[in-house]
Design an enzyme around this catalytic site. Structure first.
Site, PDB file in Angstrom:
ATOM      1  N   HIS A   1      -6.951   7.032  -3.103  1.00 59.88           N
ATOM      2  CA  HIS A   1      -8.222   6.056  -2.602  1.00 59.88           C
ATOM      3  C   HIS A   1      -7.616   5.511  -1.125  1.00 59.88           C
ATOM      4  O   HIS A   1      -7.460   4.932  -0.080  1.00 59.88           O
ATOM      5  CB  HIS A   1      -8.624   4.825  -3.048  1.00 59.88           C
ATOM      6  CG  HIS A   1      -7.317   3.935  -3.323  1.00 59.88           C
ATOM      7  ND1 HIS A   1      -6.454   4.122  -4.021  1.00 59.88           N
ATOM      8  CD2 HIS A   1      -7.631   2.812  -2.849  1.00 59.88           C
ATOM      9  CE1 HIS A   1      -5.791   3.006  -4.354  1.00 59.88           C
ATOM     10  NE2 HIS A   1      -6.171   1.802  -3.683  1.00 59.88           N
ATOM     11  N   ASP A   2      -5.963   5.535  -0.994  1.00 60.54           N
ATOM     12  CA  ASP A   2      -5.502   5.059   0.554  1.00 60.54           C
ATOM     13  C   ASP A   2      -4.138   5.785   0.593  1.00 60.54           C
ATOM     14  O   ASP A   2      -3.582   5.578   1.757  1.00 60.54           O
ATOM     15  CB  ASP A   2      -4.471   3.427  -0.203  1.00 60.54           C
ATOM     16  CG  ASP A   2      -5.334   2.319  -0.385  1.00 60.54           C
ATOM     17  OD1 ASP A   2      -6.299   2.090   0.468  1.00 60.54           O
ATOM     18  OD2 ASP A   2      -4.856   0.953  -1.317  1.00 60.54           O
TER      19      ASP A   2
ATOM     20  N   HIS B   1       1.248   1.916  -5.362  1.00 60.36           N
ATOM     21  CA  HIS B   1      -0.292   0.891  -6.125  1.00 60.36           C
ATOM     22  C   HIS B   1      -1.280   1.744  -6.288  1.00 60.36           C
ATOM     23  O   HIS B   1      -1.916   1.573  -7.051  1.00 60.36           O
ATOM     24  CB  HIS B   1      -0.434   0.224  -4.553  1.00 60.36           C
ATOM     25  CG  HIS B   1      -1.689  -0.266  -4.443  1.00 60.36           C
ATOM     26  ND1 HIS B   1      -2.574  -1.410  -4.978  1.00 60.36           N
ATOM     27  CD2 HIS B   1      -3.236   0.521  -3.410  1.00 60.36           C
ATOM     28  CE1 HIS B   1      -3.744  -1.215  -4.804  1.00 60.36           C
ATOM     29  NE2 HIS B   1      -4.283  -0.078  -3.816  1.00 60.36           N
TER      30      HIS B   1
ATOM     31  N   SER C   1       3.002   4.736  -2.809  1.00 57.85           N
ATOM     32  CA  SER C   1       2.345   5.055  -4.050  1.00 57.85           C
ATOM     33  C   SER C   1       2.119   4.469  -5.373  1.00 57.85           C
ATOM     34  O   SER C   1       1.141   4.654  -6.270  1.00 57.85           O
ATOM     35  CB  SER C   1       2.850   6.294  -4.439  1.00 57.85           C
ATOM     36  OG  SER C   1       4.295   6.264  -4.488  1.00 57.85           O
TER      37      SER C   1
ATOM     38  N   ASP D   1      -8.814  -1.308  -8.155  1.00 53.45           N
ATOM     39  CA  ASP D   1      -8.291  -1.461  -6.447  1.00 53.45           C
ATOM     40  C   ASP D   1      -7.735  -2.540  -6.558  1.00 53.45           C
ATOM     41  O   ASP D   1      -6.940  -3.112  -5.930  1.00 53.45           O
ATOM     42  CB  ASP D   1      -8.921  -0.799  -5.463  1.00 53.45           C
ATOM     43  CG  ASP D   1      -8.528  -1.187  -4.616  1.00 53.45           C
ATOM     44  OD1 ASP D   1      -7.022  -0.720  -3.925  1.00 53.45           O
ATOM     45  OD2 ASP D   1      -9.510  -1.359  -3.090  1.00 53.45           O
TER      46      ASP D   1
ATOM     47  N   HIS E   1       0.570  -1.056   0.053  1.00 52.24           N
ATOM     48  CA  HIS E   1      -0.141   0.083   0.100  1.00 52.24           C
ATOM     49  C   HIS E   1       0.812   1.047   0.037  1.00 52.24           C
ATOM     50  O   HIS E   1       1.310   2.401   1.058  1.00 52.24           O
ATOM     51  CB  HIS E   1      -0.618   0.320   1.088  1.00 52.24           C
ATOM     52  CG  HIS E   1      -2.525  -1.175   1.193  1.00 52.24           C
ATOM     53  ND1 HIS E   1      -2.230  -1.858   1.825  1.00 52.24           N
ATOM     54  CD2 HIS E   1      -3.651  -1.211   0.310  1.00 52.24           C
ATOM     55  CE1 HIS E   1      -3.264  -3.126   1.242  1.00 52.24           C
ATOM     56  NE2 HIS E   1      -3.859  -2.041   0.355  1.00 52.24           N
TER      57      HIS E   1
END
EC number: 3.1.4.-
Length: 792
Positions: free
Chosen positions: A556-557, A520, A518, A688, A516
């Site tokens: 989103h993360d 991703h 950048s 995702d 998780h």
């Protein structure tokens, strides 16, 4: 008293009416003697003092020696008062025990007291805030006097405990209101609506969310009332008198309905009128004839009560729907469908309104004429339909498939109840020193620019870009994709602002995370852009939807700690507490993205857009980020299939008209606001978790990275003494192929089948099939690693 894990004392003293019987209006609540739980690791003078104080007060008392036995005993007895020894942390942490108890449902009506040590006179009095934050109600400075303990218990009984009895009574009263057939509306003294019950919603056609907080004057009025009727009513009730009479109200549909209304002023604090309670029912007699009255309004102080009784319906059952009503296709059908409309059904109906509502209504109607055994079976069906787990398949036993069980447990729950006082706090890595000097698209090094030429291809290698940009792929890829979609033009912001924003977001990802990070985020952004370019997706969404999707994919993360929601909840992290153990990470990603964006003008990409457009864009971004949370995975997929895939397939199969008409019907399905919402959720969900649909080498690399992150979490859980959320992800024993097979079987296949049916993605489905075969072959070889062993 020593030597037992839990002990109980049942006094023989007389039952004390003042302590255990409480009047709440006309309702009398009769309680058993108050129950007290003492949580003391060792017996001493303080625990004895509370024991004998309970004896003197006529309370029942238990003693627990360990945190685990305390929770077990509390869940069995539901004590009104819990006293936790906080003087000796070497036995247990009192805050941790309190949090364990507060994590249980019955504890909301329990008073928890902390016993704290005395401080020397020269020491400053410590703050009570840490205790309150942990869930304690109050504290007691150690005092071994039985009288002091007795006084403390009596004060708690006459204060908090008695208040809790009243609150429990209120819960019962509101339950009765929710189920009664008469419409009830409660307003403040300023005529602002505070509460309406389901019967009111059904009768008037409104949802309570449309009413609560509004003034009565804001709602449309019927023109069938006498001109001075409202003044007459207000004059009466402002004097503290009850008014009842006939009144015409306007439903949401615009139709007028004649009602018998009774409005009662409620006297509150200070002896003033604080609320008005209005009870309403349709003014129809048993022969469906409208009653005629010589006088339309009356105050109860001026007329006999016998007059009021004639207004009451004798047969309430006639107000409920029957099977014939449900099958009707007349003009009243929509209002009938809304009868007996459960709260869970209302939640599910936000995007798919009719089906679940119709099913529940039909079952309710069928029960009325069914034998007892059938009615009981239908009750069980209704219970299942009303659960929030409606879309979650039942799993096999853990022994059957531990990999799937652990994955589902780890990804689809918000965590076990926390069993430790350990804290897990995010390490923030957003200092400005980490932000490199902005670059423009023209300044991109030639080697990177050449790579970016292939970004529209699904086989684009994000890991090569990660290496070439020194782990800063999000800024470079973001500049390219956002430019190609005209995001700067839509937001009316400069490329420099966009650059600063992308760099700020990238710096807010943790490069120390194996998965998780950048890269991703860049991978999800790439997949999002790829999907947005597919013809059917593109024709379903407008530019605001596209911009929202690209921004949501980017953030989103953001600030992901490399740990799951379950871990954060078990560890009692600050974020889990902030977001009430619900969608913790996803809520944090969305909130932090906006906090960071608006903090500094030079990176605020929203600073030049219209307020209303910003609100719409913001809601779309938040909705998409929250859709990446896995607890609602099956709900999102099921709604997409039932609202979009199936209706579109039905048009293709049954349409005998022209091709143009066929396309128009499908476009109408795709372009409705509700279905566009489902498409955007499905889009980001697939983006995702698209790793199993990437080329094999990328798929293998991502599998290794996510496995390493889960291994690290398991290591930390063992280190901190936390529950191990996914035991199969032990780096010494885990089979990576098995975990990938389980993930694909349980989460990926059905979702991408549905997405492929909509967006047409044959290349992705080929990769998915090949990758699945790869993992299967490794598993059959009993290989637990990412790759087969080298030939000997």
């Amino acid at each position: 008293m020593s030597g037992l894990t839990t002990e109980e004392f049942s006094p023989n003293g007389p039952h004390k009416v003042s302590a255990t019987e409480e009047c709440v209006g006309p309702m009398r609540l009769t309680q058993e003697p108050i129950q007290v739980l003492l949580v003391f690791a060792k017996e001493d003078g303080q625990s004895d003092a509370f024991w004998w104080a309970c004896d003197r007060a006529g309370f029942r008392c238990n003693i627990a020696r360990t945190p685990e036995s305390a929770v077990e005993c509390f869940l069995d007895k539901h004590h009104e008062i819990i006293i936790i020894d906080g003087r000796h942390s070497r036995y247990f942490e009192p805050e941790a025990v309190c949090r364990m108890i507060r994590a249980t449902k019955p504890s909301e009506n329990t008073v928890i007291l902390a016993v704290v040590p005395q401080k020397p006179p020269d020491q400053e009095e410590p703050s009570v805030l840490p205790l309150l934050c942990a869930g304690f109600s109050r504290r007691f400075v150690e005092n071994s006097s039985v009288s002091a303990c007795y006084n403390e218990l009596i004060q708690i009984e006459h204060g908090e405990v008695r208040c809790q009895f009243k609150l429990r009574a209120c819960n019962s009263i509101f339950t009765a209101l929710e189920h009664c057939q008469e419409a009830v509306e409660i307003t403040s003294e300023e005529h602002i609506i505070q509460y309406v019950n389901p019967a009111f919603e059904r009768m008037m056609g409104y949802h309570k969310g449309e009413l609560i907080g509004k003034e009565l004057t804001e709602l449309p009025k019927s023109d069938k009332n006498r001109a001075d009727l409202l003044d007459t009513i207000n004059t009466c009730i402002k004097k503290g008198k009850e008014w009842q009479g006939i009144y015409f109200a306007r439903k949401k549909s615009g139709d007028s309905i004649q009602q018998h209304v009774k409005i009662t002023p409620v006297i509150g604090q200070g002896g003033k009128i604080r609320h008005f309670v209005a009870i309403k029912r349709p003014h129809i007699d048993n022969n469906n004839q409208v009653h005629k009255f010589n006088k339309e309004e009356r105050c109860s102080g001026e007329h006999s009560q016998s007059e009021c009784h004639s207004l009451r319906h004798r047969d309430r059952r006639k107000d409920s729907i029957d099977a014939r009503s449900l099958s009707s296709r007349g003009s009243d059908a929509p209002s009938l469908q809304n009868r007996r409309y459960s709260s869970v059904a209302r939640i599910h109906s936000m995007t798919i309104e009719a089906p679940i509502t119709k099913v529940i209504n039909i079952i309710n109607a069928a029960q009325e004429s069914s034998p007892v055994t059938v009615a009981e079976a239908l009750d069980r069906v209704l219970e299942i339909l009303r659960t929030t787990e409606l879309y979650s398949p039942q799993l096999a036993s853990k022994e059957d498939d531990p990999h799937t069980n652990d994955l589902v447990g780890g990804l689809m729950s918000d965590g076990l109840r926390r069993l430790s006082g350990n804290e897990y706090v995010f390490c923030k890595n957003m200092s400005q020193s980490q932000l490199a000097i902005p670059v423009t698209l023209n300044d991109v090094p030639p080697s990177i620019a050449e790579m970016l030429n292939d970004e529209e291809c699904w086989e684009f290698n994000i890991l090569d870009l990660e290496a070439a940009t020194h782990k800063r792929p999000l800024t470079y890829l973001g500049l390219k994709i956002f430019t190609s979609f005209g995001v700067c033009e839509f937001l009316n912001c400069s490329e420099a602002t966009l650059r600063s924003w992308l760099q700020l977001m990238e710096a807010s990802y943790h490069s120390s995370n194996s998965y998780h990070n950048s890269t991703h985020a860049a991978d999800v952004l790439h997949a999002t852009a790829y999907f947005l370019r597919k013809e059917r997706v593109k024709s379903s969404l407008d530019q605001l939807d596209e911009v929202a999707a690209l921004i949501a994919a980017t953030v989103h993360d953001v600030d992901h700690p490399g740990r799951t929601n379950s871990f954060l909840c078990n560890a009692g992290s600050e974020l889990a507490i902030l977001y009430n153990d619900t969608a913790v990470l996803e809520s944090h990603h969305a909130a932090l993205a906006f906090q960071l964006t608006v903090r500094d003008s030079k990176s605020n990409i929203f600073k030049n857009i219209d307020r209303n457009q910003f609100r719409t864009l913001r809601q779309a971004i938040i909705d998409m980020v929250l859709a990446t949370e896995m607890t609602r995975h099956f709900e999102h997929v099921s709604k997409f299939v039932n609202s979009i895939n199936k209706p579109m397939a039905a048009i293709e199969e049954t349409s005998t008209s022209s091709v143009n008409s066929d396309c128009e019907g499908q476009a109408n399905i795709r372009n409705s606001p509700e279905n566009r919402l489902l498409i955007k959720r499905m889009l980001i969900k697939c983006a995702d978790v698209a790793n199993p649909c990437r080329p094999l080498e990328l798929c293998i690399e991502w599998a290794g990275r996510i496995s390493e992150e889960y291994f690290a979490q398991t290591d930390e859980e063992k280190r901190q003494g936390l529950p191990v959320v996914m035991p199969v992800f032990d780096r010494n024993t885990c089979s990576v192929p098995k975990s990938q097979i389980s993930f694909i079987d349980y989460f990926i296949t059905d979702m991408f089948d549905a997405w492929d049916a909509f967006a047409s993605l044959p290349g992705l489905m080929e990769h998915l099939s090949e990758n699945y075969k790869y993992w299967k072959n490794l598993d059959e070889m009993k290989c637990k690693s990412l790759r087969p062993p080298p030939p000997s």
